[in-house]
Write a protein that holds these residues in place. Sequence first.
Motif, PDB file in Angstrom:
ATOM      1  N   MET A  50       0.818  -1.188   0.000  1.00 56.67           N
ATOM      2  CA  MET A  50       0.000   0.000   0.000  1.00 56.67           C
ATOM      3  C   MET A  50       0.871   1.266   0.000  1.00 56.67           C
ATOM      4  SD  MET A  50      -3.517   0.098   2.264  1.00 56.67           S
ATOM      5  CE  MET A  50      -2.772   0.410   3.793  1.00 56.67           C
ATOM      6  N   LEU A  51       1.839   1.274   0.908  1.00 54.98           N
ATOM      7  CA  LEU A  51       2.692   2.458   1.012  1.00 54.98           C
ATOM      8  C   LEU A  51       3.646   2.600  -0.177  1.00 54.98           C
ATOM      9  CD1 LEU A  51       3.502   2.649   4.837  1.00 54.98           C
ATOM     10  CD2 LEU A  51       1.857   3.972   3.498  1.00 54.98           C
ATOM     11  N   SER A  56      -9.579   9.336   5.911  1.00 56.00           N
ATOM     12  CA  SER A  56     -10.012   8.210   5.083  1.00 56.00           C
ATOM     13  C   SER A  56     -11.482   8.339   4.707  1.00 56.00           C
ATOM     14  CB  SER A  56      -9.796   6.887   5.825  1.00 56.00           C
ATOM     15  OG  SER A  56      -8.435   6.686   6.090  1.00 56.00           O
ATOM     16  N   LEU A 109      -4.465   5.947   0.771  1.00 56.11           N
ATOM     17  CA  LEU A 109      -3.675   4.780   1.179  1.00 56.11           C
ATOM     18  C   LEU A 109      -2.850   5.082   2.424  1.00 56.11           C
ATOM     19  CD1 LEU A 109      -2.476   3.502  -2.321  1.00 56.11           C
ATOM     20  CD2 LEU A 109      -4.244   2.490  -0.848  1.00 56.11           C
ATOM     21  N   LYS A 110      -2.254   6.275   2.478  1.00 59.63           N
ATOM     22  CA  LYS A 110      -1.455   6.655   3.642  1.00 59.63           C
ATOM     23  C   LYS A 110      -2.340   6.808   4.883  1.00 59.63           C
ATOM     24  CE  LYS A 110       0.560   9.942   1.253  1.00 59.63           C
ATOM     25  NZ  LYS A 110       1.414  11.051   0.780  1.00 59.63           N
ATOM     26  N   HIS A 113      -3.406   3.382   6.111  1.00 56.17           N
ATOM     27  CA  HIS A 113      -2.269   2.743   6.796  1.00 56.17           C
ATOM     28  C   HIS A 113      -2.124   3.312   8.212  1.00 56.17           C
ATOM     29  CE1 HIS A 113       1.573   0.750   7.247  1.00 56.17           C
ATOM     30  NE2 HIS A 113       2.062   1.888   7.688  1.00 56.17           N
ATOM     31  N   LYS A 153      -4.930   2.089  10.466  1.00 59.83           N
ATOM     32  CA  LYS A 153      -4.732   0.688  10.853  1.00 59.83           C
ATOM     33  C   LYS A 153      -3.674   0.554  11.936  1.00 59.83           C
ATOM     34  CE  LYS A 153      -2.785  -2.395   8.068  1.00 59.83           C
ATOM     35  NZ  LYS A 153      -2.553  -3.226   6.883  1.00 59.83           N
ATOM     36  N   ARG A 154      -2.683   1.419  11.939  1.00 68.06           N
ATOM     37  CA  ARG A 154      -1.587   1.336  12.905  1.00 68.06           C
ATOM     38  C   ARG A 154      -1.958   2.096  14.150  1.00 68.06           C
ATOM     39  NH1 ARG A 154       1.252  -2.579  10.975  1.00 68.06           N
ATOM     40  NH2 ARG A 154       1.660  -2.437   8.796  1.00 68.06           N
TER      41      ARG A 154
END
Length: 164
Positions: free
Chosen positions: A1-2, A92, A156-157, A160, A163-164
């Motif tokens: 993704m990244l 997002s 995408l960033k 990510h 999610k983290r």
Amino acid sequence: MLRLASAIDRFTEKSALVFASLIAPLLAAVAWEVVARYAFDAPTSWAYETIYALYAAMFMLGAAYALRTGAHIRTDFLWEKWPARTRAAIDSIAYLACFFPAMLLFLVAGLEATWNSYLIGERSADTAWFPPLWPLKALVPAAALLLLLQGLSELLKSLHAWKR
């Protein structure tokens, strides 16, 4: 993704350098018009529309780079107080709910306006030069496409980070 986001970011940065080079002909047209108008009392018929077309191109095509660098306006006094995951979640959702639908609308409407302008041979009536308008109108779908691409990177960033 990244990795995909990084590749899009690199493309945006490299294309921004190309678009920034439009400053040279813009400055040349402005300088020529000023000298012709005030030194020789002979204004040009083409400079006005050339200047605003080049400026429009720089502004519109540079929008994706502005998105990449975070130059767009946001309410920082609230934003900075929220945790990174909250900011990523808001980003997002906002990209999916607002940004992508709006850019797709600009892309479709811009393509339609450009095509119609081309078909009817639409010309500007602002000066005696009468340049065709479809290249100027084509900036809208081009900018929308570049913004969609950079928006994908930003989505995408943010996914990510969420999610983290």
